[in-house]
Design an enzyme around this catalytic site. Structure first.
Site, PDB file in Angstrom:
ATOM      1  N   GLY A 140     -45.437   1.646 -88.364  1.00  0.00           N
ATOM      2  CA  GLY A 140     -44.212   1.058 -88.888  1.00  0.00           C
ATOM      3  C   GLY A 140     -43.605   1.869 -90.006  1.00  0.00           C
ATOM      4  N   GLU A 168     -39.463   3.513 -85.224  1.00  0.00           N
ATOM      5  CA  GLU A 168     -40.695   3.849 -85.943  1.00  0.00           C
ATOM      6  C   GLU A 168     -41.844   4.111 -84.975  1.00  0.00           C
ATOM      7  OE1 GLU A 168     -41.539   4.578 -89.005  1.00  0.00           O
ATOM      8  OE2 GLU A 168     -39.610   4.196 -89.952  1.00  0.00           O
ATOM      9  N   GLU A 176     -43.708   7.701 -85.210  1.00  0.00           N
ATOM     10  CA  GLU A 176     -45.099   7.799 -85.670  1.00  0.00           C
ATOM     11  C   GLU A 176     -46.102   8.053 -84.556  1.00  0.00           C
ATOM     12  OE1 GLU A 176     -46.276   4.612 -88.266  1.00  0.00           O
ATOM     13  OE2 GLU A 176     -45.139   5.489 -89.911  1.00  0.00           O
ATOM     14  N   PRO A 236     -45.437 -10.256-103.031  1.00  0.00           N
ATOM     15  CA  PRO A 236     -44.900  -9.199-103.884  1.00  0.00           C
ATOM     16  C   PRO A 236     -45.876  -8.068-104.205  1.00  0.00           C
ATOM     17  CG  PRO A 236     -44.245 -11.334-104.717  1.00  0.00           C
ATOM     18  CD  PRO A 236     -45.230 -11.587-103.602  1.00  0.00           C
ATOM     19  N   ASP A 237     -47.181  -8.322-104.161  1.00  0.00           N
ATOM     20  CA  ASP A 237     -48.157  -7.286-104.513  1.00  0.00           C
ATOM     21  C   ASP A 237     -48.836  -6.642-103.298  1.00  0.00           C
ATOM     22  OD1 ASP A 237     -49.649  -9.483-103.725  1.00  0.00           O
ATOM     23  OD2 ASP A 237     -51.023  -9.397-105.422  1.00  0.00           O
ATOM     24  N   GLU A 277     -52.947  10.644 -87.483  1.00  0.00           N
ATOM     25  CA  GLU A 277     -53.565  10.307 -86.200  1.00  0.00           C
ATOM     26  C   GLU A 277     -52.899   9.056 -85.669  1.00  0.00           C
ATOM     27  OE1 GLU A 277     -58.134  10.769 -85.617  1.00  0.00           O
ATOM     28  OE2 GLU A 277     -57.843  10.120 -87.706  1.00  0.00           O
TER      29      GLU A 277
END
Length: 155
Positions: free
Chosen positions: A44, A60, A64, A82-83, A114
């Site tokens: 992502g 994405e 990727e 938030p964290d 990878e």
């Protein structure tokens, strides 16, 4: 008045059946990454300005892993504590993506060093170091796949 705004990302969850096992797509984050270098993660990244999340997740996936997904994606979960990301408040929209061709082989690109499929049961059992809250995401994905009838009980 100016408001601080969280960043918005998307994650692509892809699975395939390999004999009697369920394998899911993972990437290994670059050692140069600012968050969780070297850890396994979902595929992502950040949504571009003016881009729809459903388009971003497919972009994405290609960037990727080189894998091409079908346009119809399904929402699995949204994560936004938030964290959850050391780089700042980030909200992730997480989608189930089916591949155009299930025989595609992932090739790492962009931020991934990878890209490969791994046994989902090993992830659920905590046998791999995952980035962010991705263990929780894979746990929810497992429940999603069960409810959809796409897989049978693994645990």
């Amino acid at each position: 008045m100016t408001y601080k705004k969280p960043s918005l990302t998307v994650d692509a969850l892809v699975y395939r059946k390999v004999k009697n096992e369920i394998h899911v797509l993972v990437i290994r984050r670059s050692k140069k990454s600012l968050a969780f270098p070297g850890c396994l993660a979902t595929c992502g990244g950040f949504i571009d300005y003016g881009e729809a999340p459903e388009v971003a997740v497919l972009r994405e996936l290609v960037e990727e892993t080189g894998l091409v997904g079908k346009e119809k994606v399904e929402l699995v979960t949204v994560k936004g504590k938030p964290d959850r990301d050391p780089r700042g408040h980030t909200i992730s929209i997480v989608y189930h993506v089916e591949l155009e061709d299930n025989e595609q082989i992932p090739q790492a690109g962009d931020d991934a060093i990878e890209a490969f499929f791994i046994n989902l049961l090993e992830i659920l059992q905590g046998k791999h170091k995952l980035a962010f809250d991705h263990l929780e995401i894979y746990q929810e994905y497992y429940q999603f796949l069960l409810k959809k009838g796409l897989i049978e009980e693994l645990l």
